[in-house]
Write an enzyme that holds these catalytic residues in place. Structure first.
Site, PDB file in Angstrom:
ATOM      1  N   PRO A  55      81.266 -31.968 -85.396  1.00  0.00           N
ATOM      2  CA  PRO A  55      82.024 -32.505 -84.684  1.00  0.00           C
ATOM      3  C   PRO A  55      82.209 -33.841 -83.646  1.00  0.00           C
ATOM      4  CG  PRO A  55      81.979 -30.333 -83.948  1.00  0.00           C
ATOM      5  CD  PRO A  55      81.068 -30.358 -84.945  1.00  0.00           C
ATOM      6  N   ASN A  56      82.858 -34.699 -83.878  1.00  0.00           N
ATOM      7  CA  ASN A  56      82.695 -35.905 -82.922  1.00  0.00           C
ATOM      8  C   ASN A  56      81.621 -36.725 -83.224  1.00  0.00           C
ATOM      9  OD1 ASN A  56      85.259 -35.177 -81.510  1.00  0.00           O
ATOM     10  ND2 ASN A  56      83.983 -33.760 -80.520  1.00  0.00           N
ATOM     11  N   ARG A 111      82.875 -42.190 -77.845  1.00  0.00           N
ATOM     12  CA  ARG A 111      82.740 -41.123 -76.993  1.00  0.00           C
ATOM     13  C   ARG A 111      81.598 -41.092 -76.086  1.00  0.00           C
ATOM     14  NH1 ARG A 111      80.407 -35.541 -78.513  1.00  0.00           N
ATOM     15  NH2 ARG A 111      80.877 -34.120 -76.720  1.00  0.00           N
ATOM     16  N   TYR A 150      75.515 -40.903 -75.600  1.00  0.00           N
ATOM     17  CA  TYR A 150      75.338 -40.889 -76.894  1.00  0.00           C
ATOM     18  C   TYR A 150      75.222 -42.202 -77.525  1.00  0.00           C
ATOM     19  CZ  TYR A 150      77.283 -36.276 -76.715  1.00  0.00           C
ATOM     20  OH  TYR A 150      77.416 -34.779 -76.448  1.00  0.00           O
ATOM     21  N   ASN A 181      72.919 -31.852 -87.198  1.00  0.00           N
ATOM     22  CA  ASN A 181      73.272 -32.124 -85.903  1.00  0.00           C
ATOM     23  C   ASN A 181      74.647 -31.467 -85.852  1.00  0.00           C
ATOM     24  OD1 ASN A 181      74.528 -32.774 -83.491  1.00  0.00           O
ATOM     25  ND2 ASN A 181      73.650 -34.945 -83.632  1.00  0.00           N
ATOM     26  N   ALA A 238      78.726 -29.733 -81.027  1.00  0.00           N
ATOM     27  CA  ALA A 238      79.530 -28.515 -80.183  1.00  0.00           C
ATOM     28  C   ALA A 238      79.462 -27.295 -80.996  1.00  0.00           C
ATOM     29  CB  ALA A 238      80.988 -28.620 -80.173  1.00  0.00           C
ATOM     30  N   HIS A 242      76.563 -24.205 -79.940  1.00  0.00           N
ATOM     31  CA  HIS A 242      76.754 -23.312 -79.027  1.00  0.00           C
ATOM     32  C   HIS A 242      77.701 -22.227 -79.463  1.00  0.00           C
ATOM     33  CE1 HIS A 242      75.010 -26.815 -77.379  1.00  0.00           C
ATOM     34  NE2 HIS A 242      75.959 -27.789 -77.669  1.00  0.00           N
ATOM     35  N   ASP A 264      74.103 -18.231 -90.175  1.00  0.00           N
ATOM     36  CA  ASP A 264      74.284 -17.365 -91.304  1.00  0.00           C
ATOM     37  C   ASP A 264      74.181 -18.362 -92.328  1.00  0.00           C
ATOM     38  OD1 ASP A 264      74.344 -15.197 -89.706  1.00  0.00           O
ATOM     39  OD2 ASP A 264      76.657 -14.826 -90.145  1.00  0.00           O
ATOM     40  N   GLU A 323      67.153 -28.710 -86.679  1.00  0.00           N
ATOM     41  CA  GLU A 323      68.377 -28.989 -85.794  1.00  0.00           C
ATOM     42  C   GLU A 323      68.086 -30.573 -85.100  1.00  0.00           C
ATOM     43  OE1 GLU A 323      70.231 -26.617 -81.794  1.00  0.00           O
ATOM     44  OE2 GLU A 323      68.205 -26.269 -82.486  1.00  0.00           O
ATOM     45  N   HIS A 356      69.590 -33.295 -82.167  1.00  0.00           N
ATOM     46  CA  HIS A 356      70.640 -33.696 -81.251  1.00  0.00           C
ATOM     47  C   HIS A 356      70.113 -34.964 -80.559  1.00  0.00           C
ATOM     48  CE1 HIS A 356      72.547 -29.708 -81.193  1.00  0.00           C
ATOM     49  NE2 HIS A 356      71.005 -29.180 -81.034  1.00  0.00           N
ATOM     50  N   LEU A 357      71.405 -35.882 -80.440  1.00  0.00           N
ATOM     51  CA  LEU A 357      71.169 -37.208 -79.940  1.00  0.00           C
ATOM     52  C   LEU A 357      70.689 -37.017 -78.277  1.00  0.00           C
ATOM     53  CD1 LEU A 357      74.030 -38.936 -81.500  1.00  0.00           C
ATOM     54  CD2 LEU A 357      71.886 -39.317 -82.091  1.00  0.00           C
ATOM     55  N   SER A 358      71.473 -36.334 -77.708  1.00  0.00           N
ATOM     56  CA  SER A 358      71.188 -36.413 -76.207  1.00  0.00           C
ATOM     57  C   SER A 358      70.089 -35.117 -75.995  1.00  0.00           C
ATOM     58  CB  SER A 358      72.276 -35.946 -75.531  1.00  0.00           C
ATOM     59  OG  SER A 358      72.764 -34.839 -75.896  1.00  0.00           O
ATOM     60  N   ARG A 376      71.402 -30.755 -70.186  1.00  0.00           N
ATOM     61  CA  ARG A 376      72.744 -31.094 -69.704  1.00  0.00           C
ATOM     62  C   ARG A 376      73.451 -29.766 -69.444  1.00  0.00           C
ATOM     63  NH1 ARG A 376      75.302 -34.075 -74.518  1.00  0.00           N
ATOM     64  NH2 ARG A 376      77.189 -33.834 -73.082  1.00  0.00           N
ATOM     65  N   ARG A 406      75.151 -25.406 -72.813  1.00  0.00           N
ATOM     66  CA  ARG A 406      74.662 -26.530 -74.041  1.00  0.00           C
ATOM     67  C   ARG A 406      73.246 -25.845 -74.185  1.00  0.00           C
ATOM     68  NH1 ARG A 406      77.731 -30.500 -75.460  1.00  0.00           N
ATOM     69  NH2 ARG A 406      79.132 -31.497 -74.055  1.00  0.00           N
TER      70      ARG A 406
END
Length: 141
Positions: free
Chosen positions: A9-10, A17, A22, A73, A76, A79, A86, A97, A99-101, A106, A110
Site C-alpha cells: 500500500p501507498n 507521500r 521516501y 516491499n 504497512a 507490521h 503465510d 523483504e 523497505h525504502l526507508s 522509525r 515499524r
C-alpha cells in the site's frame, strides 16, 4: 531467472507521500529502475503493486511455479499481515523483504515485521537501490 517484485500500500504514491522520507521519485520511476536493472542482468521480471492485502496474497500464490524469487516491499502490511507471511511460506519461493526507508530508525510499531520470518534477507534504508540489492541476493542463491 524470473523475479517478481511486489509492492504494498501507498507505494503508488511515491513522490507525493512524505517525500522527506521516501524521496521525490515516483512509482513509475521505481518500475523503470527495476525493469532497467533486470534487462541489464537478463532477468525476466513481473511488477505488481496493490493497496489490498488479498491481491498481494493472490500474486504470491500465483507466482508458484512461475517465478524463481520474490522481492517484496509489503509497506504497512509488514507490521500487520500474517496472511502475507503465510503466503510466502506456502509457496516456498526465496523472498527478500525491502523497505525504502530505514524502518529500524522509525516509529516503534515499524520494528515488527511478520513477513521477515519467511524471508531470506531484509534490506532497508537504501531507497530504490534496495531493490537492486535484493535482486542481486536472489540471483546469487
Amino acid at each position: 531467472m524470473k523475479l517478481l517484485f511486489l509492492n504494498g500500500p501507498n507505494l503508488n504514491m511515491l513522490g507525493i507521500r512524505e517525500p522527506d522520507i521516501y524521496g521525490r521519485r515516483t512509482y513509475a520511476d521505481l518500475e523503470a529502475y527495476i525493469r532497467e536493472f533486470c534487462a541489464e542482468k537478463g532477468v525476466e521480471c513481473g511488477i505488481f503493486q496493490s493497496n489490498h492485502e488479498g491481491a498481494l496474497v493472490d500474486a504470491i500464490q500465483a507466482a508458484y511455479g512461475k517465478f524463481d524469487g520474490i522481492v517484496i516491499n509489503p509497506a504497512a502490511y509488514t507490521h500487520t499481515s500474517v496472511a502475507l507471511l503465510d503466503a510466502v511460506k506456502a509457496v516456498g519461493i526465496p523472498t527478500v523483504e525491502v523497505h525504502l526507508s530505514d524502518v529500524s530508525k522509525r516509529e516503534d510499531f515499524r520494528q515488527v515485521s511478520h513477513i521477515r520470518l519467511a524471508c531470506c534477507k531484509t534490506i532497508a534504508g537504501h531507497g530504490f537501490e534496495g531493490y537492486r540489492m535484493a535482486a542481486e541476493h536472489l540471483l546469487a542463491l
